[in-house]
Each structure stands twice: as structure tokens, then as C-alpha cells.
Scaffold this motif. Structure first.
Motif, PDB file in Angstrom:
ATOM      1  N   GLY A   1       0.431   5.552   0.702  1.00  0.00           N
ATOM      2  CA  GLY A   1      -0.781   5.077   0.647  1.00  0.00           C
ATOM      3  C   GLY A   1      -1.045   3.525  -0.034  1.00  0.00           C
ATOM      4  N   ALA A   2       0.123   3.212  -0.992  1.00  0.00           N
ATOM      5  CA  ALA A   2       0.073   2.101  -1.603  1.00  0.00           C
ATOM      6  C   ALA A   2       1.097   1.004  -1.089  1.00  0.00           C
ATOM      7  N   ILE A   3       2.077   1.448  -0.254  1.00  0.00           N
ATOM      8  CA  ILE A   3       2.814   0.389   0.287  1.00  0.00           C
ATOM      9  C   ILE A   3       2.500  -0.720   1.033  1.00  0.00           C
ATOM     10  N   GLU A   4       2.880  -1.978   0.811  1.00  0.00           N
ATOM     11  CA  GLU A   4       2.155  -3.031   1.668  1.00  0.00           C
ATOM     12  C   GLU A   4       2.709  -3.099   3.091  1.00  0.00           C
ATOM     13  N   PRO A   5       2.169  -3.786   3.795  1.00  0.00           N
ATOM     14  CA  PRO A   5       2.550  -3.636   5.426  1.00  0.00           C
ATOM     15  C   PRO A   5       3.904  -4.087   5.721  1.00  0.00           C
ATOM     16  N   ASP A   6       4.516  -5.191   5.052  1.00  0.00           N
ATOM     17  CA  ASP A   6       5.764  -5.521   5.484  1.00  0.00           C
ATOM     18  C   ASP A   6       6.899  -4.637   4.924  1.00  0.00           C
ATOM     19  N   ALA A   7       6.529  -4.267   3.444  1.00  0.00           N
ATOM     20  CA  ALA A   7       7.412  -3.222   3.019  1.00  0.00           C
ATOM     21  C   ALA A   7       7.625  -1.887   3.923  1.00  0.00           C
TER      22      ALA A   7
ATOM     23  N   ALA B   1      -1.225   3.841  15.115  1.00  0.00           N
ATOM     24  CA  ALA B   1      -1.341   4.305  13.731  1.00  0.00           C
ATOM     25  C   ALA B   1      -0.824   3.479  12.832  1.00  0.00           C
ATOM     26  N   ASP B   2      -1.631   3.551  11.658  1.00  0.00           N
ATOM     27  CA  ASP B   2      -1.151   2.813  10.561  1.00  0.00           C
ATOM     28  C   ASP B   2       0.248   2.927  10.297  1.00  0.00           C
ATOM     29  N   CYS B   3       1.053   1.837   9.851  1.00  0.00           N
ATOM     30  CA  CYS B   3       2.454   2.299   9.396  1.00  0.00           C
ATOM     31  C   CYS B   3       2.511   3.313   8.375  1.00  0.00           C
ATOM     32  N   ARG B   4       1.797   3.261   7.432  1.00  0.00           N
ATOM     33  CA  ARG B   4       1.525   4.192   6.284  1.00  0.00           C
ATOM     34  C   ARG B   4       1.761   5.778   6.874  1.00  0.00           C
ATOM     35  N   LEU B   5       0.877   6.034   7.712  1.00  0.00           N
ATOM     36  CA  LEU B   5       0.821   7.225   8.264  1.00  0.00           C
ATOM     37  C   LEU B   5       1.935   7.452   8.945  1.00  0.00           C
TER      38      LEU B   5
END
Length: 251
Positions: free
Chosen positions: A53-59, A113-117
Motif C-alpha cells: 500500500g505504501a510503495i511508490e508507482p515507479d518502485a 489493476a493498480d500495480c500495488r494490487l
């Protein structure tokens, strides 16, 4: 109307380009939500759900690449979604897809999907693979918010493509575990834990619950809602990453 008939209507709604009736009340019931918060001795900040949930998009994209996940970044803007991506191949041998025809899936909003999901789904795929599951059929991940939604505002749950509604799991032998048919829950009943049990202890009910509760124990998602939560969730598991949450809800 029968439960099966309602499920068919839900699928037809997805194919027609409208949200399924079962998702009309995707927000957790507040009273049930308070009771379903899971107390844990585990520091939430050490869990997969919190980290994702906390990770940034590029990471996030970099981590998907490192894991060997086959995906593409969504070219068109996706309202409410911080890091929209599409899966282009199975995750660890497990395909995540809607029931939509192949020719429409590549542009379907429900397969964004969001990358985090996706990071959480990649972990979930490891659990599914151990149980012989090779395919997950879901109703949706992203459900776009209204056109009046501010372009720079991040969504949560389905509006942010941070949740998936799992309807069926299919194993390598073609056996289907259907949440609607096989979970055998009861509104208000426990979902996981020593005192949790299905209404009917069929092999399919025990198997689908074992898979679900292994994912719950792994803390991949902050929110897991089942048919035990309310009637709106009778035919799917709602599994959600909630950015910044230090709590878990299982119902």
C-alpha cells in the motif's frame, strides 16, 4: 429470484458495461466492519499489505519487473488509479481474468489493476498454485468513479483499482470452486479461525475456505469480505489493499 439467477444477471451486467448488482454495496457494512477488525500481535507495518500500500508507482513497477510479472502500463488515464497496469500473462501459473470474451478483455476497464494490487495478487498466486488452482475468475478490479471525479484524486477500493472481487477458482483438473455455490457461509458467522466453519462441510467448502484463510493469514490484503459479511457479497470474495491501513478486516 434465485442466487444463481442473480449471479447470471451480475455477469450480464459486467458484459454490458455496468457494475454487477452484487457490487452495488461494495463498501463494508459499518457495524459488521467494527466487529470484523482482526486483532493481531504482528506489527502491521511489517506485513505485505502495508508495504504494498505504501510503495511508490515507479518502485512498484520495478518490483513487478524484478519478479518477472508480465504486464503493461495502461496508456490511457484511469480515473482514481495511481499506477494502472494490465496483466498480460498468468501470475506464477495462475490466470486472473474476467468472464469477458477474449476480444474485449484487452481493453476492458475491469481488468485494469493498480500495480500495488498486482503485487498482492502475485503473492496470492503462490498460495493458489500450492492448492492446484490455475485460474481465478473475477467480476472486476477497477470500477471507474464518476466523470466528475478530480483527475488528481486517488481512489480506494475498486475506484482506485485496489480490490478484486473473486467469484470462482478453477484447478488444473477443471474443478470449479464457486464462491456462490461452495462457500456455504452465513451472515454474521466467522470466516477464519478455530471456530469458523461452513454451514455444509462439503469437500469444496472446506477447500475454498482453506485457500481463503491461508491468504488471510499471509496478510496480503487489509480487507477480505465474504458471503458472511452481507448479501451483496454472497457470490464473491472482496480482497483489498488499503494504503496506510494498520489494521485488517476479515468478514
Amino acid at each position: 429470484m434465485s442466487t444463481r439467477a442473480t449471479s447470471v444477471l451480475a455477469l450480464l451486467g459486467v458484459l454490458a458495461g455496468v457494475a454487477a448488482p452484487d457490487d452495488a454495496d461494495a463498501r463494508p457494512n459499518k457495524k459488521r466492519a467494527r466487529r470484523a477488525r482482526v486483532a493481531s500481535s504482528i506489527d502491521a507495518t511489517t506485513t505485505a499489505a502495508y508495504r504494498y500500500g505504501a510503495i511508490e508507482p515507479d518502485a512498484c513497477v520495478a518490483e513487478l519487473t524484478t519478479r518477472g510479472v508480465s504486464f503493461e502500463r495502461e496508456e490511457e488515464p484511469a480515473r482514481g488509479v495511481l499506477a494502472p497496469v494490465r496483466l498480460t500473462a498468468p501470475l506464477r501459473g495462475v490466470t486472473f481474468r474476467t468472464d469477458q470474451p477474449e476480444e474485449t478483455r484487452a481493453t476492458s476497464r475491469w481488468e485494469v489493476a493498480d500495480c500495488r494490487l498486482v503485487l498482492a495478487l502475485d503473492d496470492l498466486a503462490q498460495i493458489l498454485a500450492r492448492h492446484g488452482i490455475v485460474e481465478v475468475r473475477h467480476y472486476s478490479m477497477w470500477r471507474p468513479p464518476s466523470k466528475s471525479w478530480p483527475e488528481d484524486k486517488q481512489g480506494t477500493r475498486h475506484a482506485g483499482a485496489m480490490a478484486i472481487d473473486v467469484g470462482r477458482m478453477i484447478d488444473a483438473d477443471g474443478v470449479v470452486l464457486d464462491v456462490d455455490d461452495d462457500f456455504h457461509g452465513r451472515i454474521g458467522a466467522l470466516t477464519c479461525g478455530t471456530d469458523a466453519r461452513p454451514r455444509k462441510k462439503t469437500p469444496a467448502a472446506l477447500r475454498i475456505r482453506a485457500i481463503l484463510c491461508e491468504a488471510v493469514a499471509a496478510r496480503l490484503f487489509n480487507v477480505v469480505l465474504t458471503p458472511n459479511h452481507n448479501r451483496a457479497h454472497r457470490n464473491h470474495f472482496h480482497m483489498e489493499v488499503t494504503a496506510g491501513a494498520r489494521w485488517f478486516m476479515v468478514d
